[in-house]
Design a protein around this motif. Structure first.
Motif, PDB file in Angstrom:
ATOM      1  N   VAL A  40       0.851  -1.203   0.000  1.00 57.05           N
ATOM      2  CA  VAL A  40       0.000   0.000   0.000  1.00 57.05           C
ATOM      3  C   VAL A  40       0.883   1.248   0.000  1.00 57.05           C
ATOM      4  CG1 VAL A  40      -1.585   1.369   1.401  1.00 57.05           C
ATOM      5  CG2 VAL A  40      -2.014  -1.044   1.080  1.00 57.05           C
ATOM      6  N   THR A  41       1.894   1.256   0.850  1.00 57.20           N
ATOM      7  CA  THR A  41       2.764   2.426   0.963  1.00 57.20           C
ATOM      8  C   THR A  41       3.556   2.658  -0.318  1.00 57.20           C
ATOM      9  OG1 THR A  41       2.948   2.045   3.332  1.00 57.20           O
ATOM     10  CG2 THR A  41       4.591   3.485   2.342  1.00 57.20           C
ATOM     11  N   LEU A  42       4.119   1.593  -0.874  1.00 59.43           N
ATOM     12  CA  LEU A  42       4.900   1.749  -2.100  1.00 59.43           C
ATOM     13  C   LEU A  42       4.020   2.191  -3.262  1.00 59.43           C
ATOM     14  CD1 LEU A  42       7.307  -1.296  -1.835  1.00 59.43           C
ATOM     15  CD2 LEU A  42       7.823   1.109  -1.414  1.00 59.43           C
ATOM     16  N   ARG A  43       2.804   1.672  -3.328  1.00 63.39           N
ATOM     17  CA  ARG A  43       1.871   2.086  -4.380  1.00 63.39           C
ATOM     18  C   ARG A  43       1.510   3.562  -4.223  1.00 63.39           C
ATOM     19  NH1 ARG A  43       0.729   1.998  -9.386  1.00 63.39           N
ATOM     20  NH2 ARG A  43      -1.451   2.340  -9.841  1.00 63.39           N
ATOM     21  N   TYR A  44       1.312   3.996  -2.984  1.00 65.79           N
ATOM     22  CA  TYR A  44       1.017   5.398  -2.706  1.00 65.79           C
ATOM     23  C   TYR A  44       2.190   6.287  -3.131  1.00 65.79           C
ATOM     24  CZ  TYR A  44       0.118   9.629   0.022  1.00 65.79           C
ATOM     25  OH  TYR A  44      -0.076  10.925   0.409  1.00 65.79           O
ATOM     26  N   LEU A  45       3.395   5.882  -2.779  1.00 62.52           N
ATOM     27  CA  LEU A  45       4.576   6.670  -3.116  1.00 62.52           C
ATOM     28  C   LEU A  45       4.871   6.642  -4.613  1.00 62.52           C
ATOM     29  CD1 LEU A  45       6.880   5.651  -0.131  1.00 62.52           C
ATOM     30  CD2 LEU A  45       5.676   7.821  -0.428  1.00 62.52           C
ATOM     31  N   ALA A  46       4.641   5.496  -5.250  1.00 58.63           N
ATOM     32  CA  ALA A  46       4.965   5.353  -6.671  1.00 58.63           C
ATOM     33  C   ALA A  46       3.967   6.064  -7.571  1.00 58.63           C
ATOM     34  CB  ALA A  46       5.026   3.872  -7.049  1.00 58.63           C
ATOM     35  N   SER A  47       2.701   6.072  -7.181  1.00 57.44           N
ATOM     36  CA  SER A  47       1.670   6.584  -8.090  1.00 57.44           C
ATOM     37  C   SER A  47       1.104   7.934  -7.675  1.00 57.44           C
ATOM     38  CB  SER A  47       0.515   5.584  -8.177  1.00 57.44           C
ATOM     39  OG  SER A  47      -0.159   5.523  -6.930  1.00 57.44           O
ATOM     40  N   GLY A  48       1.194   8.270  -6.399  1.00 56.45           N
ATOM     41  CA  GLY A  48       0.574   9.500  -5.933  1.00 56.45           C
ATOM     42  C   GLY A  48      -0.940   9.408  -5.846  1.00 56.45           C
ATOM     43  N   GLU A  49      -1.472   8.179  -5.865  1.00 57.54           N
ATOM     44  CA  GLU A  49      -2.925   8.001  -5.764  1.00 57.54           C
ATOM     45  C   GLU A  49      -3.426   8.469  -4.406  1.00 57.54           C
ATOM     46  OE1 GLU A  49      -4.917   4.501  -7.156  1.00 57.54           O
ATOM     47  OE2 GLU A  49      -3.092   3.849  -8.170  1.00 57.54           O
ATOM     48  N   THR A  50      -4.703   8.773  -4.351  1.00 61.13           N
ATOM     49  CA  THR A  50      -5.293   9.202  -3.092  1.00 61.13           C
ATOM     50  C   THR A  50      -5.482   8.004  -2.168  1.00 61.13           C
ATOM     51  OG1 THR A  50      -7.554   8.877  -3.869  1.00 61.13           O
ATOM     52  CG2 THR A  50      -6.558  11.052  -4.241  1.00 61.13           C
ATOM     53  N   GLN A  51      -5.596   8.294  -0.893  1.00 61.48           N
ATOM     54  CA  GLN A  51      -5.805   7.219   0.077  1.00 61.48           C
ATOM     55  C   GLN A  51      -7.160   6.552  -0.144  1.00 61.48           C
ATOM     56  OE1 GLN A  51      -5.057   8.576   4.077  1.00 61.48           O
ATOM     57  NE2 GLN A  51      -3.136   9.540   3.477  1.00 61.48           N
ATOM     58  N   SER A  52      -8.153   7.303  -0.564  1.00 62.24           N
ATOM     59  CA  SER A  52      -9.467   6.687  -0.799  1.00 62.24           C
ATOM     60  C   SER A  52      -9.413   5.744  -1.995  1.00 62.24           C
ATOM     61  CB  SER A  52     -10.550   7.745  -0.980  1.00 62.24           C
ATOM     62  OG  SER A  52     -10.244   8.582  -2.063  1.00 62.24           O
ATOM     63  N   SER A  53      -8.642   6.078  -3.010  1.00 61.64           N
ATOM     64  CA  SER A  53      -8.482   5.190  -4.157  1.00 61.64           C
ATOM     65  C   SER A  53      -7.774   3.902  -3.737  1.00 61.64           C
ATOM     66  CB  SER A  53      -7.680   5.889  -5.257  1.00 61.64           C
ATOM     67  OG  SER A  53      -7.364   4.993  -6.287  1.00 61.64           O
ATOM     68  N   LEU A  54      -6.744   4.033  -2.924  1.00 67.34           N
ATOM     69  CA  LEU A  54      -6.030   2.847  -2.417  1.00 67.34           C
ATOM     70  C   LEU A  54      -6.937   1.996  -1.535  1.00 67.34           C
ATOM     71  CD1 LEU A  54      -2.595   4.472  -1.549  1.00 67.34           C
ATOM     72  CD2 LEU A  54      -3.067   2.878  -3.398  1.00 67.34           C
ATOM     73  N   ILE A 106      -1.194   3.299   8.263  1.00 68.78           N
ATOM     74  CA  ILE A 106      -0.205   2.404   7.641  1.00 68.78           C
ATOM     75  C   ILE A 106       0.888   3.222   6.962  1.00 68.78           C
ATOM     76  CG2 ILE A 106       0.128   0.812   5.691  1.00 68.78           C
ATOM     77  CD1 ILE A 106      -2.562  -0.468   6.466  1.00 68.78           C
ATOM     78  N   LEU A 107       0.510   4.267   6.241  1.00 68.62           N
ATOM     79  CA  LEU A 107       1.490   5.086   5.527  1.00 68.62           C
ATOM     80  C   LEU A 107       2.494   5.697   6.495  1.00 68.62           C
ATOM     81  CD1 LEU A 107      -0.784   6.891   2.907  1.00 68.62           C
ATOM     82  CD2 LEU A 107       0.719   4.936   2.536  1.00 68.62           C
ATOM     83  N   LYS A 108       2.015   6.214   7.603  1.00 64.04           N
ATOM     84  CA  LYS A 108       2.917   6.814   8.594  1.00 64.04           C
ATOM     85  C   LYS A 108       3.840   5.758   9.190  1.00 64.04           C
ATOM     86  CE  LYS A 108      -0.405  10.358   9.840  1.00 64.04           C
ATOM     87  NZ  LYS A 108      -1.430  10.748  10.785  1.00 64.04           N
TER      88      LYS A 108
END
Length: 196
Positions: A98-112, A126-128
């Motif tokens: 989840v964290t790597l996908r957030y960092l790699a794509s810049g997607e919103t937390q709601s999308s994730l 989780i991100l923190k």
């Protein structure tokens, strides 16, 4: 005096009755979130990509499976949770993905949240947690501050050699980073003093 005590008694009774009237939570977790293990992105997409499409996996997480597994072994002690009677904890692999996908794509937390079937408020935590663990395990390897003029010159030469960008000692890409002008000036001054 009696009037004051009676008033206080009514206020206390009103407070107690209001607390009893609060509605209880109807649903502990939404049903679609409970199917994370069967239909979640980590269990389906990531495992399919790892087995069938290495390039797709690399493009999706911006790293290959070997690097993901290496990072996972490093951060697992810091991000593991314990199962309780109420629920099973989210696995370290899911947290890292989840964290790597957030960092790699810049997607919103709601999308994730919809992709991984994890609630948004849980993703926020989780991100923190994972970013803190990544800094802890990687700072001595990748965030070493050069200590001599020769180390600074080697970094500058590597940037010039690889990118034809002379006199550069670092680069940031992919995320907006707030930089304090005073901190930037202090860093530039420090680098100048080391190089001169």
């Amino acid at each position: 005096m009696d009037f004051t005590y009676t008033t206080l008694l009514y206020i206390l009774l009103g407070t107690v009755l209001k607390e009893k009237q609060k509605t209880k939570r109807k649903v502990w977790a939404r049903k679609w979130l409970l199917r994370r293990k069967q239909k979640g992105c980590y269990e389906i997409v990531m495992k399919e990509l790892a087995l069938e499409d290495a390039e797709g996996y690399r493009r999706w997480l911006c790293m290959d499976t070997a690097t993901f597994e290496f990072l996972l072994t490093m951060v697992t002690p810091y991000i593991s949770g314990k199962d309780t009677n109420m629920w099973k904890t989210i696995t370290p692999g899911e947290k890292l993905a989840v964290t790597l996908r957030y960092l790699a794509s810049g997607e919103t937390q709601s999308s994730l949240a919809y992709q991984f079937r994890i609630s948004q408020n849980t993703i926020s935590g989780i991100l923190k947690l994972v970013c803190s663990a990544l800094v802890t395990v990687l700072k001595n390897i990748h965030l070493c501050f050069p200590s001599s003029k020769a180390e600074w010159a080697a970094i500058s030469a590597a940037f010039d050699n690889m990118w034809q960008f002379p006199m550069c000692v670092g680069a940031l890409d992919g995320k907006h980073v707030k930089i304090s002008p005073l901190a930037l000036y202090a860093t530039i001054t420090k680098v100048t003093l080391v190089l001169s």
